[in-house]
Motif scaffolding. Structure first.
Motif, PDB file in Angstrom:
ATOM      1  N   TRP A  43       1.093   2.545 -18.123  1.00  0.00           N
ATOM      2  CA  TRP A  43      -0.031   2.899 -19.008  1.00  0.00           C
ATOM      3  C   TRP A  43      -1.347   2.325 -18.477  1.00  0.00           C
ATOM      4  N   LEU A  44      -1.297   1.104 -17.945  1.00  0.00           N
ATOM      5  CA  LEU A  44      -2.500   0.463 -17.399  1.00  0.00           C
ATOM      6  C   LEU A  44      -3.010   1.232 -16.176  1.00  0.00           C
ATOM      7  N   SER A  45      -2.093   1.687 -15.345  1.00  0.00           N
ATOM      8  CA  SER A  45      -2.499   2.445 -14.154  1.00  0.00           C
ATOM      9  C   SER A  45      -3.127   3.774 -14.548  1.00  0.00           C
ATOM     10  N   LEU A  46      -2.575   4.418 -15.555  1.00  0.00           N
ATOM     11  CA  LEU A  46      -3.133   5.689 -16.024  1.00  0.00           C
ATOM     12  C   LEU A  46      -4.528   5.481 -16.623  1.00  0.00           C
ATOM     13  N   ALA A  47      -4.707   4.369 -17.331  1.00  0.00           N
ATOM     14  CA  ALA A  47      -6.022   4.062 -17.910  1.00  0.00           C
ATOM     15  C   ALA A  47      -7.054   3.829 -16.806  1.00  0.00           C
ATOM     16  N   ALA A  48      -6.669   3.088 -15.771  1.00  0.00           N
ATOM     17  CA  ALA A  48      -7.586   2.807 -14.656  1.00  0.00           C
ATOM     18  C   ALA A  48      -7.950   4.097 -13.919  1.00  0.00           C
ATOM     19  N   LEU A  49      -6.962   4.955 -13.711  1.00  0.00           N
ATOM     20  CA  LEU A  49      -7.210   6.232 -13.041  1.00  0.00           C
ATOM     21  C   LEU A  49      -8.137   7.119 -13.859  1.00  0.00           C
ATOM     22  N   THR A  50      -7.986   7.064 -15.172  1.00  0.00           N
ATOM     23  CA  THR A  50      -8.841   7.866 -16.050  1.00  0.00           C
ATOM     24  C   THR A  50     -10.298   7.425 -15.944  1.00  0.00           C
ATOM     25  N   VAL A  51     -10.523   6.126 -15.868  1.00  0.00           N
ATOM     26  CA  VAL A  51     -11.887   5.604 -15.712  1.00  0.00           C
ATOM     27  C   VAL A  51     -12.491   6.083 -14.390  1.00  0.00           C
ATOM     28  N   ILE A  52     -11.708   5.995 -13.309  1.00  0.00           N
ATOM     29  CA  ILE A  52     -12.186   6.452 -11.991  1.00  0.00           C
ATOM     30  C   ILE A  52     -12.467   7.949 -12.003  1.00  0.00           C
ATOM     31  N   CYS A  53     -11.663   8.688 -12.738  1.00  0.00           N
ATOM     32  CA  CYS A  53     -11.806  10.141 -12.820  1.00  0.00           C
ATOM     33  C   CYS A  53     -13.050  10.552 -13.604  1.00  0.00           C
ATOM     34  N   VAL A  54     -13.297   9.866 -14.707  1.00  0.00           N
ATOM     35  CA  VAL A  54     -14.316  10.294 -15.667  1.00  0.00           C
ATOM     36  C   VAL A  54     -15.693   9.673 -15.428  1.00  0.00           C
ATOM     37  N   LEU A  55     -15.737   8.379 -15.194  1.00  0.00           N
ATOM     38  CA  LEU A  55     -17.017   7.654 -15.184  1.00  0.00           C
ATOM     39  C   LEU A  55     -18.032   8.173 -14.155  1.00  0.00           C
ATOM     40  N   ARG A  84       6.754  -0.182 -18.651  1.00  0.00           N
ATOM     41  CA  ARG A  84       5.870   0.793 -19.300  1.00  0.00           C
ATOM     42  C   ARG A  84       4.409   0.335 -19.355  1.00  0.00           C
ATOM     43  N   PRO A  85       4.124  -0.941 -19.692  1.00  0.00           N
ATOM     44  CA  PRO A  85       2.703  -1.368 -19.735  1.00  0.00           C
ATOM     45  C   PRO A  85       1.979  -1.170 -18.401  1.00  0.00           C
ATOM     46  N   VAL A  86       2.687  -1.373 -17.283  1.00  0.00           N
ATOM     47  CA  VAL A  86       2.078  -1.198 -15.958  1.00  0.00           C
ATOM     48  C   VAL A  86       1.714   0.270 -15.739  1.00  0.00           C
ATOM     49  N   MET A 121       0.827  -1.210   0.000  1.00  0.00           N
ATOM     50  CA  MET A 121       0.000   0.000   0.000  1.00  0.00           C
ATOM     51  C   MET A 121       0.864   1.264   0.000  1.00  0.00           C
ATOM     52  N   LYS A 122       1.947   1.225   0.785  1.00  0.00           N
ATOM     53  CA  LYS A 122       2.868   2.360   0.827  1.00  0.00           C
ATOM     54  C   LYS A 122       3.483   2.627  -0.541  1.00  0.00           C
ATOM     55  N   THR A 123       3.741   1.533  -1.276  1.00  0.00           N
ATOM     56  CA  THR A 123       4.315   1.674  -2.617  1.00  0.00           C
ATOM     57  C   THR A 123       3.336   2.357  -3.554  1.00  0.00           C
ATOM     58  N   VAL A 124       2.065   1.974  -3.468  1.00  0.00           N
ATOM     59  CA  VAL A 124       1.030   2.591  -4.310  1.00  0.00           C
ATOM     60  C   VAL A 124       0.893   4.078  -3.991  1.00  0.00           C
ATOM     61  N   ILE A 125       0.869   4.396  -2.685  1.00  0.00           N
ATOM     62  CA  ILE A 125       0.756   5.794  -2.259  1.00  0.00           C
ATOM     63  C   ILE A 125       1.938   6.603  -2.767  1.00  0.00           C
ATOM     64  N   LYS A 126       3.124   6.002  -2.686  1.00  0.00           N
ATOM     65  CA  LYS A 126       4.330   6.696  -3.149  1.00  0.00           C
ATOM     66  C   LYS A 126       4.311   6.869  -4.660  1.00  0.00           C
ATOM     67  N   TYR A 127       3.841   5.837  -5.362  1.00  0.00           N
ATOM     68  CA  TYR A 127       3.760   5.898  -6.831  1.00  0.00           C
ATOM     69  C   TYR A 127       2.792   6.991  -7.275  1.00  0.00           C
ATOM     70  N   ASN A 134       3.471  13.464 -14.734  1.00  0.00           N
ATOM     71  CA  ASN A 134       4.609  14.364 -14.549  1.00  0.00           C
ATOM     72  C   ASN A 134       5.879  13.561 -14.252  1.00  0.00           C
ATOM     73  N   ASP A 135       5.771  12.562 -13.371  1.00  0.00           N
ATOM     74  CA  ASP A 135       6.932  11.720 -13.055  1.00  0.00           C
ATOM     75  C   ASP A 135       7.384  10.920 -14.277  1.00  0.00           C
ATOM     76  N   PHE A 136       6.404  10.459 -15.057  1.00  0.00           N
ATOM     77  CA  PHE A 136       6.726   9.694 -16.259  1.00  0.00           C
ATOM     78  C   PHE A 136       7.499  10.557 -17.269  1.00  0.00           C
ATOM     79  N   SER A 137       7.062  11.791 -17.438  1.00  0.00           N
ATOM     80  CA  SER A 137       7.711  12.698 -18.389  1.00  0.00           C
ATOM     81  C   SER A 137       9.080  13.148 -17.904  1.00  0.00           C
TER      82      SER A 137
END
Length: 331
Positions: free
Chosen positions: A87-99, A83-85, A1-7, A61-64
């Motif tokens: 991109w997948l995390s960004l896609a999941a976050l976008t769904v949570i943000c938009v839906l 990289r796939p991980v 969980m700490k890793t996710v929060i840090k990421y 921002n961290d990715f760039s």
């Protein structure tokens, strides 16, 4: 969980931008006396949106900045992930943000336009090819507008378009924009040497200018906005607002004495305890949460949530203030 929060760098925005935005949401719920079911729905939907949006902004921002961070010797979790991980995390976050917003907003077309623009501007600060971060003064304006003002456009989707809401929303907009500019100026000031080493061109790293005058002006403007916003609620909730502001003033004074007088640090350009941070991110959300208890006593859970989100940050501030109290009364 700490890793996710840090990421996601959640520790950098959960007790600041999120709680401030939730405080703003609570404010409009109080002003409009929204019913409990609708108030809860607005709070949940907006929380999911703002949290996911900020996570997208920080991760992108961290990715760039991965290569620049390596040159500066910064170690971040994102550099170790495939990289796939990412991109997948960004896609999941976008769904949570938009839906949730799309499902709740009255106009799906307006919601789609606002959300697309919000996410785009939130990532454009460091996006290769656009990279507002290196556009000098324009970069400062874009960053503040994207992270502090564009989310307010989403909140507006949930409000009635009457004169009172328009005026108060405009005051919040000015407050949020000035606050965002102040933070990004401090951020660039602190990072200026690393940015020069990494050959990253920001407004502060490229210009030998003093930012203190601008920061003081923003502080004054934000203070006036905070007082102005409390005027419509003062008659009914003065017994909540007055103690809240007094406690904040006492805390800010103690912290100023410790940082400026004892530690010889510059209070205005330090992230140790940014002026007005406690008021905007903790006291005002807590005060407006207490005001919402007029709608339902269950809104005490909102206050508890704010305390949980800000617990670590406020514990640090109280620790700093305790140094002053001990030096004056227990030495």
């Amino acid at each position: 969980m700490k890793t996710v929060i840090k990421y996601l760098r959640a520790d950098e925005w959960i007790s600041s931008k999120v709680t401030m935005m939730l405080g703003m949401t609570a404010y409009f719920i109080c002003i409009n006396q929204v019913s409990l079911p609708r108030a809860l729905l607005i709070l949940v939907v907006f929380f999911l949106f703002i949290s996911a949006f900020l996570a997208i902004s920080y991760v992108s921002n961290d990715f760039s900045d991965m290569e620049a961070d390596k040159k500066a010797g910064k170690e971040k979790i994102i550099a170790k992930l495939p990289r796939p991980v990412i991109w997948l995390s960004l896609a999941a976050l976008t769904v949570i943000c938009v839906l949730p917003v799309m499902l709740y907003a009255k106009s799906t077309i307006a919601a789609a336009v606002v959300l697309a623009l919000t996410v785009f501007l939130g990532t454009a600060y460091s996006m290769p090819g656009i990279r507002f971060k290196e556009k000098g003064l324009l970069g400062l304006i874009e960053c503040s507008f994207a992270q502090h003002c564009m989310p307010m456009m989403v909140l507006w989707l949930f409000l009635e378009a009457n004169t009172k809401n328009v005026i108060l929303w405009a005051v919040w907009f000015v407050l949020s924009f000035a606050n965002g500019l102040r933070y990004i100026l401090i951020h660039q000031y602190i990072d200026r040497e690393n940015d020069r080493i990494s050959n990253v061109h920001t407004y502060v790293s490229d210009k030998q200018v003093s930012i203190k005058t601008s920061i003081i002006c923003f502080l004054v403007l934000e203070s006036v906005c905070c007082i102005g916003l409390c005027v419509p609620l003062f008659t009914e909730f003065w017994f909540i607002l007055v103690p809240g502001f007094l406690l904040n003033l006492m805390l800010e004074f103690c912290i100023y004495e410790v940082l400026n007088v004892f530690a010889k640090k510059d209070w205005l350009v330090s992230f140790d305890s940014v002026p007005l941070e406690a008021l905007l991110n903790f006291f005002m959300p807590l005060m407006f949460g207490a005001c919402m208890m007029k709608i339902s006593s269950w809104m005490i859970l909102f206050c508890l949530f704010v305390v949980i989100c800000c617990w670590r940050a406020m514990r640090i501030k109280l620790g700093i203030a305790a140094v002053y109290v001990k030096s004056k009364f227990f030495s």
